[in-house]
Write a protein that holds these residues in place. Structure first.
Motif, PDB file in Angstrom:
ATOM      1  N   GLY A 101       0.799  -1.223   0.000  1.00 41.83           N
ATOM      2  CA  GLY A 101       0.000   0.000   0.000  1.00 41.83           C
ATOM      3  C   GLY A 101       0.829   1.269   0.000  1.00 41.83           C
ATOM      4  O   GLY A 101       0.292   2.372   0.024  1.00 41.83           O
ATOM      5  N   VAL A 102       2.119   1.127  -0.013  1.00 41.60           N
ATOM      6  CA  VAL A 102       2.993   2.310  -0.044  1.00 41.60           C
ATOM      7  C   VAL A 102       3.677   2.317  -1.402  1.00 41.60           C
ATOM      8  O   VAL A 102       4.358   1.364  -1.752  1.00 41.60           O
ATOM      9  CB  VAL A 102       4.069   2.244   1.073  1.00 41.60           C
ATOM     10  N   CYS A 103       3.432   3.377  -2.196  1.00 41.99           N
ATOM     11  CA  CYS A 103       4.093   3.401  -3.497  1.00 41.99           C
ATOM     12  C   CYS A 103       5.368   4.234  -3.393  1.00 41.99           C
ATOM     13  O   CYS A 103       5.495   5.093  -2.524  1.00 41.99           O
ATOM     14  CB  CYS A 103       3.166   3.919  -4.592  1.00 41.99           C
ATOM     15  N   ALA A 104       6.282   3.929  -4.282  1.00 40.87           N
ATOM     16  CA  ALA A 104       7.548   4.657  -4.293  1.00 40.87           C
ATOM     17  C   ALA A 104       7.280   6.120  -4.635  1.00 40.87           C
ATOM     18  O   ALA A 104       6.398   6.431  -5.430  1.00 40.87           O
ATOM     19  CB  ALA A 104       8.469   4.045  -5.326  1.00 40.87           C
ATOM     20  N   ALA A 105       8.036   6.992  -4.021  1.00 37.35           N
ATOM     21  CA  ALA A 105       7.905   8.417  -4.335  1.00 37.35           C
ATOM     22  C   ALA A 105       8.660   8.700  -5.627  1.00 37.35           C
ATOM     23  O   ALA A 105       9.580   7.963  -5.986  1.00 37.35           O
ATOM     24  CB  ALA A 105       8.502   9.236  -3.199  1.00 37.35           C
ATOM     25  N   SER A 106       8.230   9.719  -6.355  1.00 32.06           N
ATOM     26  CA  SER A 106       9.036  10.128  -7.504  1.00 32.06           C
ATOM     27  C   SER A 106       8.887  11.616  -7.741  1.00 32.06           C
ATOM     28  O   SER A 106       7.802  12.180  -7.576  1.00 32.06           O
ATOM     29  CB  SER A 106       8.692   9.306  -8.741  1.00 32.06           C
ATOM     30  N   LEU A 107       9.995  12.248  -8.057  1.00 29.80           N
ATOM     31  CA  LEU A 107      10.036  13.681  -8.322  1.00 29.80           C
ATOM     32  C   LEU A 107      10.533  13.912  -9.741  1.00 29.80           C
ATOM     33  O   LEU A 107      11.570  13.354 -10.115  1.00 29.80           O
ATOM     34  CB  LEU A 107      11.025  14.361  -7.357  1.00 29.80           C
ATOM     35  N   PRO A 108       9.811  14.726 -10.536  1.00 35.41           N
ATOM     36  CA  PRO A 108      10.297  14.975 -11.898  1.00 35.41           C
ATOM     37  C   PRO A 108      11.670  15.664 -11.904  1.00 35.41           C
ATOM     38  O   PRO A 108      12.440  15.497 -12.828  1.00 35.41           O
ATOM     39  CB  PRO A 108       9.220  15.882 -12.512  1.00 35.41           C
ATOM     40  N   THR A 109      11.951  16.411 -10.842  1.00 30.34           N
ATOM     41  CA  THR A 109      13.243  17.120 -10.789  1.00 30.34           C
ATOM     42  C   THR A 109      14.404  16.126 -10.665  1.00 30.34           C
ATOM     43  O   THR A 109      15.353  16.193 -11.430  1.00 30.34           O
ATOM     44  CB  THR A 109      13.245  18.055  -9.568  1.00 30.34           C
ATOM     45  N   THR A 110      14.286  15.177  -9.709  1.00 26.59           N
ATOM     46  CA  THR A 110      15.364  14.191  -9.536  1.00 26.59           C
ATOM     47  C   THR A 110      15.528  13.376 -10.814  1.00 26.59           C
ATOM     48  O   THR A 110      16.648  13.134 -11.270  1.00 26.59           O
ATOM     49  CB  THR A 110      15.055  13.252  -8.351  1.00 26.59           C
ATOM     50  N   MET A 111      14.389  12.970 -11.397  1.00 26.25           N
ATOM     51  CA  MET A 111      14.452  12.165 -12.611  1.00 26.25           C
ATOM     52  C   MET A 111      15.059  12.959 -13.762  1.00 26.25           C
ATOM     53  O   MET A 111      15.814  12.425 -14.571  1.00 26.25           O
ATOM     54  CB  MET A 111      13.068  11.631 -12.964  1.00 26.25           C
ATOM     55  N   GLY A 112      14.739  14.262 -13.806  1.00 26.28           N
ATOM     56  CA  GLY A 112      15.303  15.124 -14.854  1.00 26.28           C
ATOM     57  C   GLY A 112      16.813  15.248 -14.715  1.00 26.28           C
ATOM     58  O   GLY A 112      17.546  15.173 -15.702  1.00 26.28           O
ATOM     59  N   VAL A 113      17.279  15.421 -13.463  1.00 28.79           N
ATOM     60  CA  VAL A 113      18.722  15.547 -13.214  1.00 28.79           C
ATOM     61  C   VAL A 113      19.432  14.250 -13.593  1.00 28.79           C
ATOM     62  O   VAL A 113      20.436  14.254 -14.307  1.00 28.79           O
ATOM     63  CB  VAL A 113      19.011  15.901 -11.732  1.00 28.79           C
ATOM     64  N   VAL A 114      18.877  13.115 -13.128  1.00 28.14           N
ATOM     65  CA  VAL A 114      19.513  11.815 -13.397  1.00 28.14           C
ATOM     66  C   VAL A 114      19.485  11.510 -14.901  1.00 28.14           C
ATOM     67  O   VAL A 114      20.480  11.049 -15.463  1.00 28.14           O
ATOM     68  CB  VAL A 114      18.850  10.689 -12.564  1.00 28.14           C
ATOM     69  N   ALA A 115      18.350  11.804 -15.558  1.00 25.81           N
ATOM     70  CA  ALA A 115      18.263  11.572 -17.008  1.00 25.81           C
ATOM     71  C   ALA A 115      19.285  12.450 -17.734  1.00 25.81           C
ATOM     72  O   ALA A 115      19.934  12.009 -18.684  1.00 25.81           O
ATOM     73  CB  ALA A 115      16.851  11.873 -17.510  1.00 25.81           C
ATOM     74  N   GLY A 116      19.434  13.688 -17.266  1.00 25.72           N
ATOM     75  CA  GLY A 116      20.407  14.602 -17.884  1.00 25.72           C
ATOM     76  C   GLY A 116      21.824  14.077 -17.748  1.00 25.72           C
ATOM     77  O   GLY A 116      22.589  14.077 -18.711  1.00 25.72           O
ATOM     78  N   LEU A 117      22.161  13.586 -16.552  1.00 29.93           N
ATOM     79  CA  LEU A 117      23.505  13.035 -16.320  1.00 29.93           C
ATOM     80  C   LEU A 117      23.711  11.759 -17.134  1.00 29.93           C
ATOM     81  O   LEU A 117      24.787  11.522 -17.675  1.00 29.93           O
ATOM     82  CB  LEU A 117      23.715  12.750 -14.827  1.00 29.93           C
TER      83      LEU A 117
END
Ligand SMILES: [Zn+2]
Length: 298
Positions: free
Chosen positions: A196-212
């Motif tokens: 019942g607990v879903c993983a959190a996700s932030l577009p900012t973190t994903m954007g930074v990691v995708a950029g790197l």
């Protein structure tokens, strides 16, 4: 103000205008050239031959525990999820030759906190939605298959850290040598995976990691700068740890051990090539700056 809202409504309802394909990448500085700013990397001396980007294929796949060590695929974890979709868009904008997308999920409204997917694409498979969006951005990229080296990346369940790992068989650690996602977060992920607990996700973190991830991909493919075998990102501390990821000589994967042996055997040839390149660069530096000597300067 009313007119402005009206215009925006019309804009969102109209079909996207797709440009026609461009045969050759041009460095011509005109507003209509989609590649002028990328080709400028050549003129600035950052990349030797940017056009080579079209010769490369990148596969973006879901990265589970059953990774096939022998399929040398340049890939991002999470399929066309938060990191993969943004990485796909960036590679498309950079003019990558071919892009292969693997994902069996459908687009859901729960994905809208992420970049890339749009509300009208809910219900489409992620691959169909991605092909639609990416073709609108750059019709010169076609999706097809080619296996290359692994570039693995991921974002932690608490959404505040991530990493990029380069896996070159024999040269750097494989998944069996050292499991990915080991450093940078400092959070025990078992405590986050509860019913019942879903993983959190932030577009900012994903954007930074995708950029790197894409930055390292470009550096690796076009041979500029240094690609760290492991690059971490800790958003809470603004910390980017890097480290070497040497292969484990006692790795449990037989193919990995075989590649390690090959890599060691090829060392003399590698050293000789590096020495020859160094010599060539010294010669270029010592050579005349201009071939013509209009003013007879001696
Ligand atoms: Zn290994």
């Amino acid at each position: 103000m009313q007119l402005r809202v009206q215009n925006l409504t019309n804009l969102s309802e109209s079909a996207p205008i797709r440009r026609s394909k461009v045969k050759d990448m041009s460095a011509e500085v005109v507003d209509s050239n989609p590649y002028s700013r990328l080709m400028a990397l050549q003129r600035m001396g950052i990349v030797q031959n940017y056009e080579r980007i079209r010769e490369f294929s990148v596969a973006i796949v879901v990265c589970g525990n059953n990774v096939n060590q022998e399929s040398l695929t340049l890939a991002s974890a999470l399929g066309i999820g938060g990191v993969g979709s943004v990485a796909a868009e960036m590679l498309t904008r950079c003019g990558i030759g071919r892009l292969l997308l693997y994902d069996y999920d459908k687009v859901e409204l729960a994905n809208m906190n992420r970049l890339f997917f749009r509300p009208e694409q809910v219900g489409m498979t992620k691959t169909d939605a991605a092909v639609q969006t990416l073709s609108d951005i750059n019709p010169d990229v076609a999706c097809n298959e080619l296996n290359q080296t692994w570039m693995e990346s991921g974002v932690s369940e608490d959404a505040v850290s991530g990493h990029i790992q380069l896996l070159i068989p024999g040269e750097t650690a494989c998944f069996a040598c050292a499991p990915p996602l080991v450093v940078a977060s400092g959070v025990d992920e078992r405590t986050l995976k509860r019913e019942g607990v879903c993983a959190a996700s932030l577009p900012t973190t994903m954007g930074v990691v995708a950029g790197l991830l894409v930055q390292n991909t470009l550096k690796y493919l076009l041979k500029f700068g240094h690609v760290s075998p492991y690059l971490g990102y800790n958003a809470l501390k603004d910390f980017f740890p890097t480290m070497e990821m040497k292969p484990n000589p006692q790795c449990s994967n037989a193919a990995c051990l075989e590649r390690q042996k090959e890599y060691i055997l090829a060392k003399p040839a590698r050293d000789a090539a590096a020495k020859a390149k160094e010599k060539e660069e010294v010669l270029v530096m010592e050579g005349p700056v201009h071939d013509d000597n209009e003013w007879n300067i001696r």
